[in-house]
Write an enzyme that holds these catalytic residues in place. Structure first.
Site, mmCIF file in Angstrom:
data_model
loop_
_atom_site.group_PDB
_atom_site.id
_atom_site.type_symbol
_atom_site.label_atom_id
_atom_site.label_comp_id
_atom_site.label_asym_id
_atom_site.label_seq_id
_atom_site.Cartn_x
_atom_site.Cartn_y
_atom_site.Cartn_z
ATOM 1 C CG HIS A 127 15.977 0.620 0.756
ATOM 2 N ND1 HIS A 127 16.490 -0.231 0.572
ATOM 3 C CD2 HIS A 127 15.510 0.795 1.879
ATOM 4 C CE1 HIS A 127 16.533 -0.904 1.539
ATOM 5 N NE2 HIS A 127 15.785 -0.475 2.712
ATOM 6 C CE LYS B 164 10.078 -2.880 2.686
ATOM 7 N NZ LYS B 164 10.701 -2.555 4.147
HETATM 8 N N1 PLP Z 1 12.991 0.166 -1.056
HETATM 9 C C1 PLP Z 1 12.290 0.806 -0.192
HETATM 10 C C2 PLP Z 1 11.868 2.128 -0.435
HETATM 11 C C3 PLP Z 1 12.255 0.068 1.116
HETATM 12 O O1 PLP Z 1 11.715 0.813 2.228
HETATM 13 C C4 PLP Z 1 12.738 -1.181 1.295
HETATM 14 C C5 PLP Z 1 12.579 -1.772 2.553
HETATM 15 O O2 PLP Z 1 12.640 -1.019 3.511
HETATM 16 C C6 PLP Z 1 13.262 -1.791 0.084
HETATM 17 C C7 PLP Z 1 13.354 -1.097 -0.987
HETATM 18 C C8 PLP Z 1 13.825 -3.319 0.557
HETATM 19 O O3 PLP Z 1 12.762 -4.121 0.790
HETATM 20 P P1 PLP Z 1 13.076 -5.514 0.934
HETATM 21 O O4 PLP Z 1 13.944 -5.703 2.161
HETATM 22 O O5 PLP Z 1 11.749 -5.915 1.197
HETATM 23 O O6 PLP Z 1 13.583 -6.185 -0.242
#
Ligand code: PLP
Length: 405
Positions: free
Chosen positions: A123, A226
């Protein structure tokens, strides 16, 4: 114990609503899950009963809020099997957890010419903070690729790790491909060469059990929103030996033990990394979603979601011209796909009009899109409360949209 889906669904009042007169089918759980009444009630109880700012005051309200806040740290310690409470740091979310480590680990351990390995399926929030740090420290980013099935090419890690490699950042579960990465093997290979590993568990903790001691994880991060908790709360687990050496990420109240104009002494762990008033409401309510995960059992949720994944995948595979991205052997409840000749935005928009909430776009994973030479996909992602009947509604609606085109 039987999986009581009706009871579970009854915890989530929002699932009863209609969207454009159609029953809501919520299949965007990888972006954010819905919140159970237990979480909503915990927030209400706090604000009706005993809210006060934590840690600093000596009155009843502050004390009660502090006790409840710290109790949740204990619950996180339990779900991760962290050796101590001091190694559990509350943040705003996974993104802040990555930024904290990239900044602070970078300040302490990274020098010009050092190397950071990130996987190709990350991500953006597990790429960009490392890039910012690499730019600041004149370090080098290297990439661990995945194959077309969506599996990390682990054998390449041996060539990628050099004496200059300091840290490897990898997702536990990909938010696009659904791949559950072999993080234990990654950690083993890294530790053989004294390299630290950061695990992005944003899609991990709510779908599969995690034991940081068994994994020998150095860092593990995730977001409450999540995992059926509130947004604005995240966790960073870090090994004490590393966290103690790392400088604070932000300065402010709570993270100090003494301040003079000449010098500031920092607070002990975990407070050294928790500057300012934290998300008191969010953390306390998060405790309720952790209780729920424990009550149902992560393994039971994982088995239920695997049933939904297999059911959805076989339904989708019957559709002509449909390509699924990511078919790893060990896969979590996420399916990203495209239908030949139809833009994913059009598909998503028309499904929405039928009450079906999916995700469209690059899913904050441009490098995954680049791997397949695509702009984006439609993605469904399941949670503890989804049902096969909902998958049927989704597949039927998708077929209808395809016929329409
Ligand atoms: N990493 C992964 C694999 C994710 O799916 C996400 C959000 O979709 C994130 C990091 C970032 O999470 P957050 O926006 O809750 O900080």
């Amino acid at each position: 114990m039987a999986y009581d889906i009706q009871k579970i669904r009854s915890y989530f009042p929002i699932l009863k609503r209609k969207v454009y007169t159609k029953p809501l089918v919520y299949l965007d759980n990888a972006a954010s899950t819905q919140k159970p009444i237990q979480v909503l009630k915990a927030e209400e109880r706090l604000h009706n009963d005993y809210y006060g700012n934590i840690h600093r005051a000596g009155h009843y309200m502050a004390d009660k809020s502090t006790i409840d806040f710290e109790e949740v740290r204990g619950k996180v310690q339990q779900i991760l099997n962290s050796p101590s409470r001091e190694e559990v740091i509350f943040t705003k979310g996974t993104t802040e957890s990555v930024n904290l480590v990239a900044y602070s680990f970078g300040e302490r351990y990274i020098e010009e010419g050092d190397e950071i390995i990130v996987s190709e399926m990350e991500h953006h929030s597990n790429i960009v903070p490392w890039q910012l740090m690499a730019e600041r420290k004149k370090a080098i980013i290297k990439v661990l690729p995945f194959n077309d099935n969506g599996e990390l090419q682990l054998q390449k890690l041996d060539e990628l790790i050099t004496p200059r490699t300091k840290i490897i950042a990898v997702a536990h579960v990909s938010n696009v491909l659904g791949t559950v990465n072999p993080i234990r093997e990654v950690i083993e290979k890294a530790h053989e060469k004294n390299v630290v590993v950061f695990i992005d568990g944003a899609q991990g903790i709510q779908h599969t059990s995690v034991d940081v001691q068994e994994l020998d994880a150095d860092f593990y991060a995730f977001s409450a929103h999540k995992a059926y908790g509130p947004n604005g709360v995240g966790v960073l687990y870090g090994k004490k030996s590393l966290l103690e050496e790392m400088p604070p990420y932000q300065g402010g109240g709570e993270m100090i033990s003494e301040v003079t104009f000449e010098k500031t002494l920092f607070n002990e762990l975990p407070y050294k990394f928790e500057a300012g008033t934290p998300n008191i409401t969010g953390v306390i309510a998060f405790g309720a979603s952790l209780d729920l995960l424990k009550e149902i059992g992560i393994e039971n949720i994982a088995a239920w979601e695997k049933g939904l994944l297999d059911y959805a995948t076989s339904g989708l595979k019957e559709i002509e011209g449909l390509t699924i991205y990511g078919e790893s052997r060990n896969k979590s409840g996420v399916v990203a796909f495209n239908v030949e000749g139809i833009h994913f935005y059009d598909l998503g928009m028309l499904l929405d009009k039928m009450g079906i909430a999916t995700r469209t776009g690059h899913h904050c994973a441009d490098t995954v899109m680049q791997h397949y030479g695509i702009q984006g996909t439609l993605r469904i992602s399941v949670g503890m409360y989804n049902t096969k009947e909902e998958i049927d509604l989704f597949i039927e609606a998708l077929k209808k949209v395809i016929r329409f085109f």
